[in-house]
Design an enzyme around this catalytic site. Structure first.
Site, PDB file in Angstrom:
ATOM      1  N   HIS A 195       0.816  -1.213  -0.003  1.00 52.17           N
ATOM      2  CA  HIS A 195       0.051   0.076  -0.062  1.00 52.17           C
ATOM      3  C   HIS A 195       0.953   1.288  -0.112  1.00 52.17           C
ATOM      4  CE1 HIS A 195      -2.380   3.277   1.738  1.00 52.17           C
ATOM      5  NE2 HIS A 195      -3.661   2.512   1.222  1.00 52.17           N
ATOM      6  N   ASP A 321     -11.057   1.972  -0.771  1.00 54.52           N
ATOM      7  CA  ASP A 321     -10.207   2.813  -0.196  1.00 54.52           C
ATOM      8  C   ASP A 321     -10.776   3.835   0.924  1.00 54.52           C
ATOM      9  OD1 ASP A 321      -7.602   3.627   0.458  1.00 54.52           O
ATOM     10  OD2 ASP A 321      -7.355   4.933  -1.740  1.00 54.52           O
TER      11      ASP A 321
HETATM   12  C1  VNL Z   1      -5.096   8.983   1.316  1.00 53.50           C
HETATM   13  C2  VNL Z   1      -5.801   8.197   0.673  1.00 53.50           C
HETATM   14  C3  VNL Z   1      -4.197   8.362   2.296  1.00 53.50           C
HETATM   15  C4  VNL Z   1      -5.819   6.579   0.328  1.00 53.50           C
HETATM   16  C5  VNL Z   1      -4.146   6.893   2.378  1.00 53.50           C
HETATM   17  O1  VNL Z   1      -3.431   6.324   3.313  1.00 53.50           O
HETATM   18  C6  VNL Z   1      -5.001   6.306   1.445  1.00 53.50           C
HETATM   19  C7  VNL Z   1      -5.181  10.269   1.194  1.00 53.50           C
HETATM   20  C8  VNL Z   1      -2.658   7.159   4.117  1.00 53.50           C
HETATM   21  O2  VNL Z   1      -5.935  10.980   0.483  1.00 53.50           O
HETATM   22  O3  VNL Z   1      -4.238  11.099   2.018  1.00 53.50           O
HETATM   23  O4  VNL Z   1      -4.728   5.018   1.606  1.00 53.50           O
HETATM   24 MN    MN Z   2      -5.510   2.939   0.693  1.00 49.73          MN
END
Ligand code: VNL
Ligand code: MN
Ligand code: VNL
Length: 358
Positions: A195, A321
């Site tokens: 990820h 997500d």
């Molecule tokens: C964000 C999007 C951050 C999806 C994420 O993990 C994620 C973001 C910290 O938009 O900041 O999985």
């Molecule tokens: Mn994510």
């Protein structure tokens, strides 16, 4: 956190009459203890890590509507999450520790947070076995300890894979010191979900300067590169049965397959780089054989259909997500993909069941 006292396995999933379950495979959570640690490290300016400040400073510190929305939901493993799933028609979430998670922390804190996150998540999965599955969080800083935690997650906690939030303080998994992690995952037949996280200090400069370090693009650049390093360093020649799951439709790599193969062959033939030795197959072949991609944050028909075409239809599976991109209308977009009923069922349900062993 709002959680009911007892188990509630009977809570019905919203899968009425559709012919398939919707399983969302890249869904995040954060135990409050991690957030407390993160805030403390920010207050102390503990790390020389602009990406950490940019990402965790935003979600744990900022007061925007978006930050508050995400921040509250990250910490919920009960009713709020279930209500959001019900409203969006998600039958099951495969839940994993959010980024950067353990990977910015000192090794001792990192291992403790991984174990705590795993215990907490396992408890939620036991409470809602029809709705929640989990991935094992690890502290890659201690690869041998991480391998043991992968075993514990798989054998004792009933988890269905391993979450790694990309680089660990600027170090990448192609470094052989991390290979006990791959060895454990391969031996158990359980996938590693790679990820994104903020790019490391050595990479983030021009991205951060323009506000492009996060999910808009910087994540994909960094994590796509990480996948490539894993491929070109020969990890899959050593671990041919290793399963890697990559979000955001493969962090742009599917679009690059042609050029990756051409330039990789040219570079290897020329002996240009010490780090780029011959490997058994083309980069595209590993992407088709060892890698699955999910549609997290990429509810876009042309890109999804392209990935199915170039990687294979059985390589592309659904993810939302949550809570970063909680957009219920994107579920309908993907219900409407130009696929047969059987293909849709594979996309939303059975491929995930097979890859994660649900
Ligand atoms: C964000 C999007 C951050 C999806 C994420 O993990 C994620 C973001 C910290 O938009 O900041 O999985
Ligand atoms: Mn994510
Ligand atoms: C948060 C997310 C904090 C991920 C963290 O602390 C973390 C947060 C290190 O959203 O507050 O890893």
């Amino acid at each position: 956190m709002t959680e009911p006292a007892g188990a509630d396995p009977g809570r019905p999933a919203p899968s009425g009459g559709r012919g398939y379950l919707r399983i969302a495979t890249e869904e995040a959570f954060a135990p409050p203890e991690l957030i407390t640690l993160g805030r403390d490290r920010i207050d102390k300016r503990a790390y020389d890590d602009p990406g950490f400040l940019s990402l965790v400073g935003y979600y744990a510190g900022a007061r925007s509507e978006r930050a508050a929305f995400v921040f509250d939901r990250l910490q919920d493993l009960g009713e709020r999450r279930l209500a959001d799933m019900d409203a969006a028609g998600i039958d099951r979430q495969v839940i994993s520790l959010t980024a950067p998670g353990t990977q910015v922390l000192e090794p001792g804190d990192a291992a403790a947070i991984a174990a705590l996150a795993n215990d907490r998540l396992a408890e939620a999965c036991r409470r809602h076995p029809e709705r929640f599955s989990g991935l094992t969080a690890i502290a890659p800083q201690d690869p041998a300890g991480a391998a043991r935690e992968i075993e514990r997650g798989h054998r004792e906690l009933g988890f269905n894979g391993v979450i790694i939030n990309s680089h660990t303080k600027g170090e990448y998994l192609d470094d052989r010191k991390f290979w006990p992690i791959f060895e454990a995952a391969e031996a158990l037949g359980t996938p590693v979900y790679l990820h994104p996280t903020s790019p490391p200090r050595t990479m983030i400069g021009p991205l951060l300067e323009a506000g492009l370090d996060g999910a808009i693009y910087g994540f994909a650049v960094e994590t796509g590169m990480h996948v490539l390093r894993i491929i070109t360093s020969g990890v899959f020649d050593h671990f041919p049965a290793l399963k890697l799951v990559v979000g955001h439709l493969g962090e742009a790599l599917p679009f690059w397959l042609f050029r990756l193969d051409y330039m990789h062959a040219a570079g290897v033939k020329a002996g240009r780089y010490e780090a780029m030795r011959p490997i058994a197959a083309k980069p595209s072949e590993y992407l088709r054989r060892n890698v699955w991609v999910t549609t997290s944050g990429m509810a876009w028909e042309p890109a999804i259909m392209f990935c199915r075409q170039v990687l294979g239809p059985d390589r592309v599976l659904y993810a939302m997500d949550y809570p970063y991109q909680y957009a219920p209308d994107e579920v309908a977009t993907q219900d409407s993909l130009p696929l047969s009923p059987g293909e849709l069922k594979a996309f939303f349900q059975t491929t995930a069941e097979e890859v994660f062993g649900l």
